[in-house]
Scaffold this motif. Structure first.
Motif, short mmCIF file in Angstrom:
data_model
loop_
_atom_site.label_atom_id
_atom_site.label_comp_id
_atom_site.label_asym_id
_atom_site.label_seq_id
_atom_site.Cartn_x
_atom_site.Cartn_y
_atom_site.Cartn_z
N PHE A 262 0.59 -1.27 -0.02
CA PHE A 262 -0.02 0.11 0.08
C PHE A 262 0.91 1.38 -0.14
O PHE A 262 2.00 1.08 0.62
CB PHE A 262 -0.95 0.00 1.13
N GLY A 263 0.31 2.26 -0.78
CA GLY A 263 0.97 3.62 -0.48
C GLY A 263 0.97 4.20 1.02
O GLY A 263 1.86 4.59 1.57
N MET A 264 -0.31 3.86 1.64
CA MET A 264 -0.59 4.41 3.04
C MET A 264 -1.39 3.05 3.67
O MET A 264 -2.32 2.77 2.96
CB MET A 264 -1.11 5.50 3.20
N GLU A 265 -0.99 2.58 4.65
CA GLU A 265 -1.82 1.56 5.34
C GLU A 265 -2.07 2.09 6.94
O GLU A 265 -1.10 2.41 7.67
CB GLU A 265 -0.99 0.26 5.58
N ILE A 266 -3.34 2.39 7.19
CA ILE A 266 -3.93 2.98 8.23
C ILE A 266 -4.62 2.28 9.16
O ILE A 266 -5.56 1.85 8.80
CB ILE A 266 -4.50 4.37 7.72
N GLU A 267 -4.28 2.29 10.52
CA GLU A 267 -5.10 1.49 11.49
C GLU A 267 -5.01 2.27 12.81
O GLU A 267 -4.05 3.09 13.15
CB GLU A 267 -4.94 0.09 11.63
N SER A 268 -5.89 1.78 13.74
CA SER A 268 -6.05 2.43 15.02
C SER A 268 -6.08 1.43 15.96
O SER A 268 -6.21 1.52 17.06
CB SER A 268 -6.77 3.32 15.22
N ILE A 303 -4.28 4.06 -0.74
CA ILE A 303 -4.60 4.36 0.89
C ILE A 303 -5.57 3.25 1.19
O ILE A 303 -6.61 3.23 0.82
CB ILE A 303 -5.35 5.78 0.71
N GLN A 304 -5.19 2.56 2.27
CA GLN A 304 -6.07 1.64 3.02
C GLN A 304 -6.27 2.04 4.41
O GLN A 304 -5.42 2.49 5.15
CB GLN A 304 -5.27 0.55 2.93
N PHE A 305 -7.48 1.91 4.71
CA PHE A 305 -8.05 2.07 6.06
C PHE A 305 -8.58 0.56 6.71
O PHE A 305 -9.31 0.17 6.19
CB PHE A 305 -9.36 3.13 6.23
N LYS A 306 -8.21 0.49 7.90
CA LYS A 306 -8.62 -0.80 8.53
C LYS A 306 -8.51 -0.50 10.02
O LYS A 306 -7.77 0.28 10.39
CB LYS A 306 -7.83 -1.97 8.01
N LYS A 307 -9.16 -1.70 10.75
CA LYS A 307 -9.12 -1.58 12.09
C LYS A 307 -9.28 -0.32 12.95
O LYS A 307 -8.46 0.28 13.72
CB LYS A 307 -7.68 -2.25 12.66
#
Length: 407
Positions: A262-268, A303-307
């Motif tokens: 991914f270009g950006m892998e985003i989780e919290s 851009i990927q959003f998860k969790k």
């Protein structure tokens, strides 16, 4: 005679109590002006030397060429200062890396034409462990935990209560060929890693070049960064978790080539209650023929959003994210229903304005890896332009301008 003996004992005591365990060819104690009108005595590497072991006393490294051997650790209450034009070559004979522990500081300030460079002796991706900073800012790890054990093999607990804490300053610093696994041989490192780093830290004009993991990864904390370049890193160009919440980020550029996820892998870390970080001016470019690390993987979107990952992004330019086989690529991919419900719908995920060029697939709608009957769409805005960054030695490797794709 008695006075002479006492003087010698005092000198011996001073040397004993101010020594450090760095392994250098030249380790001279010199008075150094700290910028406040007074001087302090620190250890100095003056042009050449070997940097290894633990740094337990303030150290100044001057312009020159150095070897970095093993895992070098800056201890709490110690500052490592590096002058413009200092170049470090990590030894691949040992597992090498630079780690600034919680309470320690790095003051690495290069210039556009005299950057501070960390590279390796073999010049191949994954040669060494890169740079890792630990801070004292808050995190939210799994189940909202305020502390967690680092996953980099250094066995450090991170997470604190000082959102404005400082781990120092890094400007015009380039890290090449990082990402080597350290510790138990399976723990992950990145080119640059930030554990609970606070907003008092300055990160500007940094380059992560051809590492085997992420270009940059944030584990919680509140630090912000501007003018970041992630070039040719194997995993994700930018990655974060543990509710990182930097609010003043700008000018992030990724160029993925040959191998990249991914270009950006985003989780919290699955925490619904988080503060969305903010980034203005993002350019993500995937070069033709770039494949994910694992064949058949769906890790090919910009851009990927998860969790429960969140983020407020403005002026986002996306180019080159194309389907590979049956796997679809999107400008924005939402990986799970929980993230859509708790982050996207309430407005804690915003990617606007965004421009996905014609050299992308599945333009104009958010992608989903779960079933949905009403996919959300975004408006493509051709007024969005690429990030503007100035070329120079700081972003040039072997004569190649890493910013050429922005022209």
């Amino acid at each position: 005679m008695k006075n002479n003996i006492l003087s010698l004992l005092a000198v011996a005591l001073l040397l004993t109590t101010t020594s450090c365990t760095i392994d250098v060819r030249e380790d001279n104690d010199q008075p150094v002006n700290t910028g406040g009108g007074t001087s302090t005595t620190v250890s100095v590497l003056d042009g050449t030397g070997n940097l290894g072991g633990e740094i337990s006393k303030d150290l100044l490294i001057k312009k020159g060429n150095y070897t970095l051997t093993g895992i070098v650790k800056v201890q709490p209450n110690v500052t490592l200062t590096i002058e413009p034009g200092a170049n470090f070559t990590a030894s691949t004979t040992d597992v090498s890396g630079l780690v600034v522990l919680k309470g320690g500081k790095i003051n690495a300030v290069g210039t556009a034409e005299l950057p501070i460079v960390f590279t390796s002796d073999k010049k191949t991706p994954g040669d060494w462990g890169g740079i890792t900073l630990y801070g004292n800012a808050p995190i939210k790890a799994v189940n909202g935990a305020p502390t967690a054990l680092s996953e980099d093999g250094n066995n450090q607990y991170y997470g604190g209560d000082d959102a404005n804490s400082s781990s120092g300053t890094m400007k015009f610093v380039r890290v090449e060929f990082g990402g080597r696994k350290i510790g138990d041989g399976s723990s992950e490192t990145n080119s640059m890693t930030f554990y609970a780093v606070g907003a008092g830290t300055t990160l500007e004009n940094l380059v992560s070049y051809k590492g085997t993991d992420d270009g940059y990864e944030f584990f919680g904390g509140t630090v912000s960064a501007k003018n970041l370049v992630s070039y040719g890193n194997y995993d994700d160009a930018f990655d974060w978790q543990d509710s990182w919440s930097g609010q003043f980020n700008t000018n992030w550029f990724a160029y993925q080539t040959q191998v990249g996820n991914f270009g950006m892998e985003i989780e919290s870390s699955s925490n619904v209650d988080n503060t969305a970080p903010k980034i203005s001016n993002i350019t993500l470019i995937r070069g033709a023929g770039t494949n994910p690390e694992s064949a058949g993987s769906n890790e090919i979107s910009a851009i990927q959003f998860k969790k429960q990952g969140s983020g407020i992004f403005s002026n986002v330019y996306v180019d080159g994210y194309k389907n590979i086989g049956t796997q679809k690529a999107y400008a924005v991919l939402i990986q799970d229903a929980g993230t859509e419900t708790s982050q996207l719908v309430p407005g804690k995920i915003k990617v606007t304005p965004v421009f996905a060029t014609a050299n992308n697939d599945n333009v104009l709608q958010y992608g989903y890896s779960f079933n949905t009957t009403n996919p959300l769409t975004y408006v493509n805005n051709a007024a969005v332009k690429k990030v503007v960054l100035n070329s120079g030695a700081w972003a040039t490797v072997n004569g190649v301008d890493l910013l050429a794709a922005l022209k």
